[in-house]
Design an enzyme around this catalytic site. Structure first.
Site, PDB file in Angstrom:
ATOM      1  N   TYR A  72       0.839  -1.208   0.000  1.00 19.33           N
ATOM      2  CA  TYR A  72       0.000   0.000   0.000  1.00 19.33           C
ATOM      3  C   TYR A  72       0.871   1.255   0.000  1.00 19.33           C
ATOM      4  CZ  TYR A  72      -3.844   3.136   1.201  1.00 19.33           C
ATOM      5  OH  TYR A  72      -4.786   4.130   1.184  1.00 19.33           O
ATOM      6  N   PHE A 124      -6.892  19.901 -24.603  1.00 20.43           N
ATOM      7  CA  PHE A 124      -7.618  18.652 -24.871  1.00 20.43           C
ATOM      8  C   PHE A 124      -8.983  18.713 -24.183  1.00 20.43           C
ATOM      9  CE2 PHE A 124      -8.612  14.171 -23.887  1.00 20.43           C
ATOM     10  CZ  PHE A 124      -8.784  13.757 -25.189  1.00 20.43           C
ATOM     11  N   ASP A 125      -9.945  17.912 -24.654  1.00 21.53           N
ATOM     12  CA  ASP A 125     -11.326  18.076 -24.158  1.00 21.53           C
ATOM     13  C   ASP A 125     -11.465  17.838 -22.653  1.00 21.53           C
ATOM     14  OD1 ASP A 125     -10.846  15.413 -24.756  1.00 21.53           O
ATOM     15  OD2 ASP A 125     -12.915  14.945 -25.241  1.00 21.53           O
ATOM     16  N   ASP A 215       1.104  19.420 -20.745  1.00 23.76           N
ATOM     17  CA  ASP A 215       0.212  18.270 -20.888  1.00 23.76           C
ATOM     18  C   ASP A 215       0.939  17.320 -21.843  1.00 23.76           C
ATOM     19  OD1 ASP A 215      -1.704  16.439 -21.525  1.00 23.76           O
ATOM     20  OD2 ASP A 215      -3.280  17.874 -21.990  1.00 23.76           O
ATOM     21  N   ALA A 217       0.870  13.861 -22.845  1.00 20.70           N
ATOM     22  CA  ALA A 217       0.450  12.523 -23.294  1.00 20.70           C
ATOM     23  C   ALA A 217       1.372  11.933 -24.377  1.00 20.70           C
ATOM     24  CB  ALA A 217      -0.992  12.581 -23.788  1.00 20.70           C
ATOM     25  N   LYS A 258      -0.783   6.741 -23.461  1.00 22.47           N
ATOM     26  CA  LYS A 258      -0.252   7.036 -24.796  1.00 22.47           C
ATOM     27  C   LYS A 258       1.240   6.672 -24.805  1.00 22.47           C
ATOM     28  CE  LYS A 258      -4.094   9.729 -24.703  1.00 22.47           C
ATOM     29  NZ  LYS A 258      -4.944   9.863 -23.500  1.00 22.47           N
ATOM     30  N   HIS A 450     -19.744  14.346 -26.035  1.00 22.25           N
ATOM     31  CA  HIS A 450     -19.540  13.422 -27.158  1.00 22.25           C
ATOM     32  C   HIS A 450     -19.454  11.956 -26.722  1.00 22.25           C
ATOM     33  CE1 HIS A 450     -15.588  14.319 -25.606  1.00 22.25           C
ATOM     34  NE2 HIS A 450     -15.094  13.268 -26.237  1.00 22.25           N
TER      35      HIS A 450
HETATM   36  C1  PLP Z   1      -3.439  15.673 -24.788  1.00 19.47           C
HETATM   37  C2  PLP Z   1      -4.258  14.882 -23.831  1.00 19.47           C
HETATM   38  N1  PLP Z   1      -4.375  15.286 -22.561  1.00 19.47           N
HETATM   39  C3  PLP Z   1      -5.087  14.597 -21.655  1.00 19.47           C
HETATM   40  C4  PLP Z   1      -5.751  13.448 -22.003  1.00 19.47           C
HETATM   41  C5  PLP Z   1      -6.582  12.719 -20.969  1.00 19.47           C
HETATM   42  O1  PLP Z   1      -5.990  11.522 -20.641  1.00 19.47           O
HETATM   43  P1  PLP Z   1      -6.826  10.218 -20.162  1.00 19.47           P
HETATM   44  O2  PLP Z   1      -7.626   9.774 -21.329  1.00 19.47           O
HETATM   45  O3  PLP Z   1      -5.775   9.272 -19.762  1.00 19.47           O
HETATM   46  O4  PLP Z   1      -7.692  10.644 -19.035  1.00 19.47           O
HETATM   47  C6  PLP Z   1      -5.673  12.990 -23.319  1.00 19.47           C
HETATM   48  C7  PLP Z   1      -6.392  11.760 -23.717  1.00 19.47           C
HETATM   49  O5  PLP Z   1      -6.636  11.474 -24.856  1.00 19.47           O
HETATM   50  C8  PLP Z   1      -4.911  13.737 -24.266  1.00 19.47           C
HETATM   51  O6  PLP Z   1      -4.805  13.354 -25.536  1.00 19.47           O
END
Ligand code: PLP
Length: 460
Positions: A72, A124-125, A215, A217, A258, A450
């Protein structure tokens, strides 16, 4: 004879996939209310919905899974992950999370308040969702060139430094908890950000006393593009480029699904211990104790190994060249897409293809459905549905680009699959004039609609 390019791996295990008939697909997509997220995966032949968590782990990653420490607190797996992140990024402080949006949730809980402003290059969304959920504002400062899909420039994901400086000048620094730099820029087409741009953003952040969040990814893919496209980096290793990138960051959020090449996982990285400490409470509340935060020990082990593999030039070259191969087939067939090909996906220009479908009927979603009906291929809309409604006016937002994203999972499909995808798109493209109507919304959530939206076909 010059030897052709070939993959940097061989296949040890396979998963069977099944083709279907058009009649079956018509029934399934209607049952899914024309939302491709609602399709069962067994109804999909080639799944390009996302490159997130869909990659194939290596034998070394599976071996690392067996050695996971499930303690843990203080698990060796955590320290292995932390040391790997430190080696690649130079960031000293790490909080694991179960995925990227969880890292956003933890960080933004600590630093974002109502009325704040977070400028960025096409948030990102989920990032935008977490900002707007807190009644703060995500201001897009991406370069204008990113919305001209025909323009070929090497770093189309860049931040427009003039737009960014205008936002920084116009607002007190207390209202700007961070600048968000996304590498690669997913929403603009998996387009990279140059080191020159990263340095420029960092200089502005320092000038105005604001923190820089990267960010991250697809940071390894971004480093590949810097190495292969930016003057002065050809002889640098991927890891050295990454170290240089993160020397500019105060925070990093990572969706490890990713470039971590794992099926689940994420983390936050911090330069300053105090910034990490601000997040600890939220980490424990939302994710778990500080040394596992939403991941099993075996997951952290696999991630540490995956991050190492993503630093290998041969792996990155295989990946990026596969995406470029698909692009070359689309060139042959005249199908328009965001040029040049991005790192993790091809973004097909639906606005240019479905000119007979009004934007109010969602061109990119319509194209995604047509491609599914044609060949059982699942892509994803990056357009008006993803853009959500304006939080103030509640009107639909129509972004400049309506794109169908075909995300390529890492180490999963072969170039024969790429040929199949390109041929299917060509068939849809050839009958584009006959597609004259799209879809209307029958049910939606207020944020990130979406994922769960329901649609019906517009009949003319
Ligand atoms: C650029 C970017 N930031 C953040 C995220 C969010 O990550 P997660 O899907 O692991 O929550 C994504 C996911 O596609 C992304 O492409």
């Amino acid at each position: 004879m010059e030897l052709p390019f070939a993959e940097s791996y061989k296949i040890k295990m396979v998963e069977n996939i099944r083709k279907s008939t058009r009649e079956e697909r018509e029934k399934w997509i209607a049952e899914a209310k024309y939302n491709l997220f609602a399709l069962k995966s067994q109804y999909v032949y080639i799944d390009l919905l996302t490159d997130s968590g869909t990659g194939a782990m290596s034998d070394k990653q599976w071996a690392a899974i067996m050695e996971g420490d499930e303690s843990y607190a203080g698990a060796t797996s955590f320290y292995k992950l932390k040391d790997t992140i430190k080696d690649i990024t130079g960031l000293d402080y790490v909080l694991p999370t179960h995925q990227g949006r969880a890292a956003e949730n933890v960080l933004f809980s600590a630093i974002v308040k109502e009325g704040d402003i977070l400028p960025g290059n096409s948030h990102f969304d989920t990032t935008k969702g977490h900002i707007e959920f807190r009644k703060a504002h995500a201001i897009d400062c991406t370069i204008d060139e990113a919305s001209d899909t025909e323009l070929e420039i090497p770093f189309k994901g860049n931040m427009d430094l003039k737009k960014l400086e205008d936002v920084l000048k116009a607002n007190p620094k207390e209202k700007i908890p961070a600048i968000v730099l996304t590498i690669t820029n997913n929403t603009a087409g998996g387009q990279p950000v140059s080191m020159e741009n990263i340095k420029g953003v960092s200089a502005l952040a320092k000038k105005y006393g604001v923190k820089l969040l990267i960010d991250s990814a697809r940071f390894a893919e971004n480093a590949y593009f810097i190495k292969t496209r930016e003057a002065g980096y050809a002889d640098k290793s991927i890891i050295d480029i990454c170290r240089e990138i993160y020397s500019h960051a105060d925070y990093m959020t990572m969706s490890a699904k990713k470039d971590g090449i794992v099926n689940i996982g994420g983390f936050l990285g911090f330069k300053d211990e105090k910034d990490m400490q601000k997040c600890q409470m939220y980490s424990i509340m939302f994710e778990g104790y500080l040394t596992y935060g939403g991941m099993a020990g075996r997951d952290m082990n696999a991630l540490a190994q995956g991050l190492r593999e993503s630093m290998e030039f041969d792996y990155l070259e295989t990946r990026i060249k596969q995406v470029a191969y698909l692009a070359s087939k689309l060139d042959e067939y005249g199908v328009p897409y965001q040029r040049p090909a991005g790192g993790h996906a091809i973004f097909v220009d639906a606005k240019k293809i479905l000119t007979n479908v009004p934007k109010e009927e969602f061109q990119a979603q319509t194209l995604a459905i047509e491609l599914y009906l044609e060949a059982g291929i699942r892509g994803v809309e990056i357009g008006a549905l993803l853009a959500d409604r304006d939080p103030d006016t509640k009107e639909n937002r129509y972004p400049r680009l309506e794109l169908l994203r075909l995300a390529i999972p890492r180490r999963v499909y072969t170039n024969n699959h790429m040929d199949y995808i390109a041929a299917a798109l060509k068939n849809v493209y050839d009958r584009r004039e006959s597609i004259t109507s799209g879809y209307r919304i029958t049910k939606e959530l207020p944020i990130m609609r979406h994922f769960t939206i329901e649609l019906e076909k517009v009949k003319r």
